[in-house]
Write a protein that holds these residues in place. Structure first.
Motif, mmCIF file in Angstrom:
data_model
loop_
_atom_site.group_PDB
_atom_site.id
_atom_site.type_symbol
_atom_site.label_atom_id
_atom_site.label_comp_id
_atom_site.label_asym_id
_atom_site.label_seq_id
_atom_site.Cartn_x
_atom_site.Cartn_y
_atom_site.Cartn_z
ATOM 1 N N UNK A 44 29.606 4.872 19.598
ATOM 2 C CA UNK A 44 31.125 5.362 19.533
ATOM 3 C C UNK A 44 31.903 4.756 20.655
ATOM 4 N N UNK A 45 31.295 3.806 21.580
ATOM 5 C CA UNK A 45 32.363 3.285 22.837
ATOM 6 C C UNK A 45 31.965 4.088 24.072
ATOM 7 N N UNK A 46 31.195 5.140 24.235
ATOM 8 C CA UNK A 46 31.031 5.826 25.285
ATOM 9 C C UNK A 46 30.124 4.886 26.248
ATOM 10 N N UNK A 47 30.411 4.803 27.605
ATOM 11 C CA UNK A 47 29.725 4.153 28.751
ATOM 12 C C UNK A 47 28.239 4.835 28.813
ATOM 13 N N UNK A 77 21.577 -3.557 19.984
ATOM 14 C CA UNK A 77 22.424 -3.427 18.857
ATOM 15 C C UNK A 77 23.537 -2.419 18.892
ATOM 16 N N UNK A 78 23.379 -1.210 19.579
ATOM 17 C CA UNK A 78 24.328 -0.314 19.722
ATOM 18 C C UNK A 78 25.417 -0.795 20.766
ATOM 19 N N UNK A 79 25.102 -1.690 21.762
ATOM 20 C CA UNK A 79 26.141 -2.315 22.617
ATOM 21 C C UNK A 79 26.862 -3.176 21.693
ATOM 22 N N UNK A 80 26.448 -4.079 20.645
ATOM 23 C CA UNK A 80 27.205 -4.638 19.871
ATOM 24 C C UNK A 80 28.214 -3.850 18.993
ATOM 25 N N UNK A 81 27.624 -2.722 18.694
ATOM 26 C CA UNK A 81 28.412 -1.931 17.799
ATOM 27 C C UNK A 81 29.763 -1.176 18.649
ATOM 28 N N UNK A 82 29.298 -0.997 20.135
ATOM 29 C CA UNK A 82 30.136 -0.507 21.107
ATOM 30 C C UNK A 82 31.196 -1.242 21.223
ATOM 31 N N UNK A 84 38.536 -1.545 18.465
ATOM 32 C CA UNK A 84 39.269 -0.485 17.785
ATOM 33 C C UNK A 84 40.308 0.344 18.598
ATOM 34 N N UNK A 85 39.488 0.628 19.806
ATOM 35 C CA UNK A 85 40.507 1.601 20.751
ATOM 36 C C UNK A 85 41.729 0.896 21.235
ATOM 37 N N UNK A 86 41.394 -0.540 21.447
ATOM 38 C CA UNK A 86 42.416 -1.334 22.234
ATOM 39 C C UNK A 86 43.656 -1.066 21.473
ATOM 40 N N UNK A 87 43.512 -1.280 20.118
ATOM 41 C CA UNK A 87 44.557 -1.258 19.090
ATOM 42 C C UNK A 87 45.470 0.064 19.258
ATOM 43 N N UNK A 88 44.653 1.208 19.230
ATOM 44 C CA UNK A 88 45.254 2.478 19.557
ATOM 45 C C UNK A 88 46.045 2.798 20.628
#
Length: 166
Positions: A38-41, A73-78, A84-88
């Motif tokens: 989900x993007x959390x560190x 793999x989760x880091x790639x999805x991250x 996506x968050x950059x666009x927001x």
């Protein structure tokens, strides 16, 4: 062992206190992976008192190949979530917040490039084209003689070739 005032030995045992999980658990691993995707560190995830410490998670990655691969793999999805968050952030920037938005986006671009370099990293052109010209022995001896201001015969002797090859 301590003795009380009646000289009877008593033992003091610490009660186990609930704390952070330190033994590998698929359920906890799945929570960590979901939050990463989900993007959390990892730092933020491990700051949660219900989650294991960062060192524990890194140890799990090293000791459990499957978990390590799933983390990668989760880091790639991250990286996709960060993208996506950059666009927001860009869409919600105002003239008053544009400098902060630029800094956040720049930092996120760097993180995305590190997490998924093939997708978000700088593209490097590693194709090099060089024209190599081959010179004859005679041409090389003549060039050496010119550079050293000596005769071609001396240059031939200097490089250790028989005079007939020059």
């Amino acid at each position: 062992m301590l003795e009380d005032d009646m000289s009877h030995p008593i033992s003091i045992r610490k009660r186990p206190t609930p704390g952070r999980p330190s033994t590998f658990s698929e359920a906890v691993a799945d929570l960590i992976l979901g939050r990463l995707m989900e993007g959390e560190s990892l730092r933020s995830i491990c700051a949660d008192p219900d989650m294991p410490g960062r060192t524990t998670v890194l140890r799990w990655q090293a000791e459990n190949a499957s978990f390590g691969a799933r983390c990668a793999r989760a880091r790639e999805v991250q990286a996709d979530a960060i993208f996506d968050e950059m666009q927001d952030i860009a869409d919600s920037a105002t003239p008053e917040t544009v400098q902060v938005a630029k800094l956040r986006i720049s930092t996120m671009q760097w993180r995305a490039a590190k997490l998924a370099p093939k997708r978000y990293g700088d593209k490097l052109d590693i194709n090099a084209h060089h024209d190599v010209q081959h010179a004859s022995t005679e041409e090389l001896i003549a060039e050496l003689a010119t550079l050293l201001d000596i005769s071609p015969v001396e240059a031939t002797r200097m490089v250790g070739l028989p005079a007939s090859e020059a």
